[in-house]
Design a protein around this motif. Sequence first.
Motif, mmCIF file in Angstrom:
data_model
loop_
_atom_site.group_PDB
_atom_site.id
_atom_site.type_symbol
_atom_site.label_atom_id
_atom_site.label_comp_id
_atom_site.label_asym_id
_atom_site.label_seq_id
_atom_site.Cartn_x
_atom_site.Cartn_y
_atom_site.Cartn_z
ATOM 1 N N GLN A 89 1.861 -0.135 19.139
ATOM 2 C CA GLN A 89 2.903 -0.341 18.137
ATOM 3 C C GLN A 89 4.145 0.496 18.461
ATOM 4 N N ARG A 90 5.311 -0.036 18.105
ATOM 5 C CA ARG A 90 6.534 0.750 18.271
ATOM 6 C C ARG A 90 6.656 1.737 17.115
ATOM 7 N N PRO A 91 7.221 2.921 17.374
ATOM 8 C CA PRO A 91 7.376 3.924 16.314
ATOM 9 C C PRO A 91 8.075 3.358 15.080
ATOM 10 N N ALA A 92 9.157 2.626 15.300
ATOM 11 C CA ALA A 92 9.915 2.099 14.162
ATOM 12 C C ALA A 92 9.083 1.123 13.332
ATOM 13 N N ASP A 93 8.210 0.365 14.006
ATOM 14 C CA ASP A 93 7.358 -0.567 13.274
ATOM 15 C C ASP A 93 6.318 0.164 12.438
ATOM 16 N N ALA A 94 5.773 1.240 12.999
ATOM 17 C CA ALA A 94 4.781 2.030 12.256
ATOM 18 C C ALA A 94 5.410 2.636 11.002
ATOM 19 N N SER A 95 6.608 3.182 11.143
ATOM 20 C CA SER A 95 7.281 3.792 9.996
ATOM 21 C C SER A 95 7.580 2.746 8.930
ATOM 22 N N PHE A 96 8.020 1.598 9.374
ATOM 23 C CA PHE A 96 8.351 0.535 8.421
ATOM 24 C C PHE A 96 7.114 0.117 7.632
ATOM 25 N N GLU A 97 6.024 -0.079 8.340
ATOM 26 C CA GLU A 97 4.797 -0.520 7.679
ATOM 27 C C GLU A 97 4.302 0.514 6.671
ATOM 28 N N ILE A 98 4.321 1.771 7.084
ATOM 29 C CA ILE A 98 3.837 2.848 6.213
ATOM 30 C C ILE A 98 4.723 2.993 4.978
ATOM 31 N N GLY A 99 6.025 2.952 5.180
ATOM 32 C CA GLY A 99 6.942 3.081 4.053
ATOM 33 C C GLY A 99 6.859 1.892 3.108
ATOM 34 N N LEU A 100 6.739 0.710 3.683
ATOM 35 C CA LEU A 100 6.679 -0.505 2.875
ATOM 36 C C LEU A 100 5.433 -0.522 1.988
ATOM 37 N N ARG A 101 4.295 -0.175 2.591
ATOM 38 C CA ARG A 101 3.062 -0.138 1.805
ATOM 39 C C ARG A 101 3.140 0.871 0.678
ATOM 40 N N ALA A 102 3.735 2.028 0.978
ATOM 41 C CA ALA A 102 3.847 3.066 -0.057
ATOM 42 C C ALA A 102 4.732 2.589 -1.205
ATOM 43 N N MET A 103 5.866 1.967 -0.872
ATOM 44 C CA MET A 103 6.778 1.501 -1.923
ATOM 45 C C MET A 103 6.116 0.450 -2.797
ATOM 46 N N ILE A 104 5.480 -0.513 -2.144
ATOM 47 C CA ILE A 104 4.868 -1.585 -2.917
ATOM 48 C C ILE A 104 3.725 -1.054 -3.776
ATOM 49 N N ALA A 105 2.944 -0.139 -3.232
ATOM 50 C CA ALA A 105 1.873 0.476 -4.019
ATOM 51 C C ALA A 105 2.461 1.220 -5.215
ATOM 52 N N GLY A 106 3.554 1.934 -4.975
ATOM 53 C CA GLY A 106 4.207 2.674 -6.052
ATOM 54 C C GLY A 106 4.728 1.748 -7.136
ATOM 55 N N PHE A 107 5.342 0.639 -6.732
ATOM 56 C CA PHE A 107 5.832 -0.332 -7.717
ATOM 57 C C PHE A 107 4.664 -0.933 -8.491
ATOM 58 N N GLY A 108 3.584 -1.233 -7.776
ATOM 59 C CA GLY A 108 2.409 -1.803 -8.430
ATOM 60 C C GLY A 108 1.882 -0.909 -9.538
ATOM 61 N N ALA A 109 1.828 0.383 -9.250
ATOM 62 C CA ALA A 109 1.349 1.340 -10.257
ATOM 63 C C ALA A 109 2.272 1.338 -11.472
ATOM 64 N N GLU A 110 3.575 1.228 -11.194
ATOM 65 C CA GLU A 110 4.548 1.231 -12.290
ATOM 66 C C GLU A 110 4.434 -0.042 -13.125
ATOM 67 N N PHE A 111 4.356 -1.182 -12.455
ATOM 68 C CA PHE A 111 4.286 -2.457 -13.180
ATOM 69 C C PHE A 111 3.016 -2.512 -14.016
ATOM 70 N N GLY A 112 1.907 -2.071 -13.413
ATOM 71 C CA GLY A 112 0.621 -2.097 -14.108
ATOM 72 C C GLY A 112 0.637 -1.268 -15.374
ATOM 73 N N ALA A 113 1.415 -0.185 -15.330
ATOM 74 C CA ALA A 113 1.451 0.720 -16.473
ATOM 75 C C ALA A 113 2.135 0.081 -17.676
ATOM 76 N N GLY A 114 2.820 -1.021 -17.432
ATOM 77 C CA GLY A 114 3.482 -1.717 -18.533
ATOM 78 C C GLY A 114 4.742 -0.995 -18.971
ATOM 79 N N PRO A 115 5.447 -1.544 -19.977
ATOM 80 C CA PRO A 115 6.706 -0.950 -20.423
ATOM 81 C C PRO A 115 6.489 0.435 -21.006
ATOM 82 N N ALA A 116 7.374 1.354 -20.625
ATOM 83 C CA ALA A 116 7.228 2.750 -21.071
ATOM 84 C C ALA A 116 7.627 2.891 -22.540
#
Lengths: 227, 227
Positions: free
Chosen positions: A200-227
């Motif tokens: 894998q290219r370094p830039a691809d690894a960083s992109f994948e890792i960052g993307l998964r983290a962001m989406i996981a973070g959004f998922g946790a927020e959405f699941g929590a429902g309206p604050a």
Amino acid sequence: MSPHTPAGRARRRVGRPTSRVLSRRMIIETGLRLLDEQGTEGAGMRAIAKELGVQPSALYNHVAGHAELMAGVRELLGERIPVDMFAERPWEEALAEWATLYRSAFAAHPATIALLAVLPLAEDTALTGMYDTVVGTLVRAGCREDRAVSVVVALESFILGSALDLIAADDMLDPGPRDDVPAFSSAYRARAERLAETGQRPADASFEIGLRAMIAGFGAEFGAGPA
Amino acid sequence: MSPHTPAGRARRRVGRPTSRVLSRRMIIETGLRLLDEQGTEGAGMRAIAKELGVQPSALYNHVAGHAELMAGVRELLGERIPVDMFAERPWEEALAEWATLYRSAFAAHPATIALLAVLPLAEDTALTGMYDTVVGTLVRAGCREDRAVSVVVALESFILGSALDLIAADDMLDPGPRDDVPAFSSAYRARAERLAETGQRPADASFEIGLRAMIAGFGAEFGAGPA
DNA sequence: ACCTGAACACCGTTCAAGT
DNA sequence: ACCTGAACACCGTTCAAGT
């Protein structure tokens, strides 16, 4: 020696040509092609004009200037980003695929990245349709409506930043043999070994890792429902 | 009329000056100052030379060219990003503060963002010390060592992309009165109202939302331990 | 070693002239 | 309306000459 026309093309006389020789679309497509073939330097107004067999000043009948021309190139690339996946798959998967294709649309034209990253998107653009699809999906997934646009913009910021990383040299961060940054040196070597295994290219690894983290973070927020 | 020197500065004769008039540091600092005061256009080799009261060619005794000069500016800004917070606070808070200050370092000099975002970082740079601190913190927090560098790069990509977003117009995405993108129009209005209440800039809201999501995502990954 | 001054090889853009 | 051709006002960079 009578004046010869280069490349066998008949020289146009002065005055309005009998049939249109240029169009905005031709100019923008030629710009993108030269960007791909020659890089940033080879896609100036003069180079594009030469490629089209006209004088540089002729371009100004169809585009306002070089910046506006490049904005056209960016829009051309943006229009090629598909959004079908949002209708077919769970939002996390669709979002990940969309982001990956978005980045690829720029990655396929390396010379454009530096040029286009710094351009604002045109106001009334075909990209608005894409935003509509993504925003709609996010809201249905549980995203607060007043945060959905910001979520998309945050993702785009990450995508663009990652595209820029793609044009940097792979070994840019290499600390070399210095011994005053042990944690970094050790982690850098560990990453290098891992990348060597996977190819894998370094830039691809960083992109994948960052993307998964962001989406996981959004998922946790959405699941929590309206604050 | 005898030749007068402009701005009361004594004109230098040709030949090597008796004392050094320039230094690499002076040139880079002048470049940053002109970038701030005049924007991208006002920080060319000729403008910097004029500001320093020398001929453009004199600069080439101290810097290799304009690109290398701008890389120096970027490093100057990078050196100003503090890392003390990593020693004092929980990693999530420290990382969030670091990322915010990192972005601010560029945001404070808007004209630099577009110019510096597309430059690779110099290889052997003072920034390596910063990476060492951040990477060390991540590993202690539970990040796999072979992923720590990629995590930092992913964060930097987001930070840079967000800095670019900062120079875009606030109303760039405004769909206007069109009615063919209902989900986007509605979400755009909801965000506009929310921002009007809080007084926050769109780019700041996106940055905060994306940053929290990324850090939350990384936290979930670190907590899960080695796969 | 480090400046000046002149020159080189480019840019993007404007505009009158022409059909 | 839409091209040519010439010109304008810039760039970054090179290099001989000078101390």
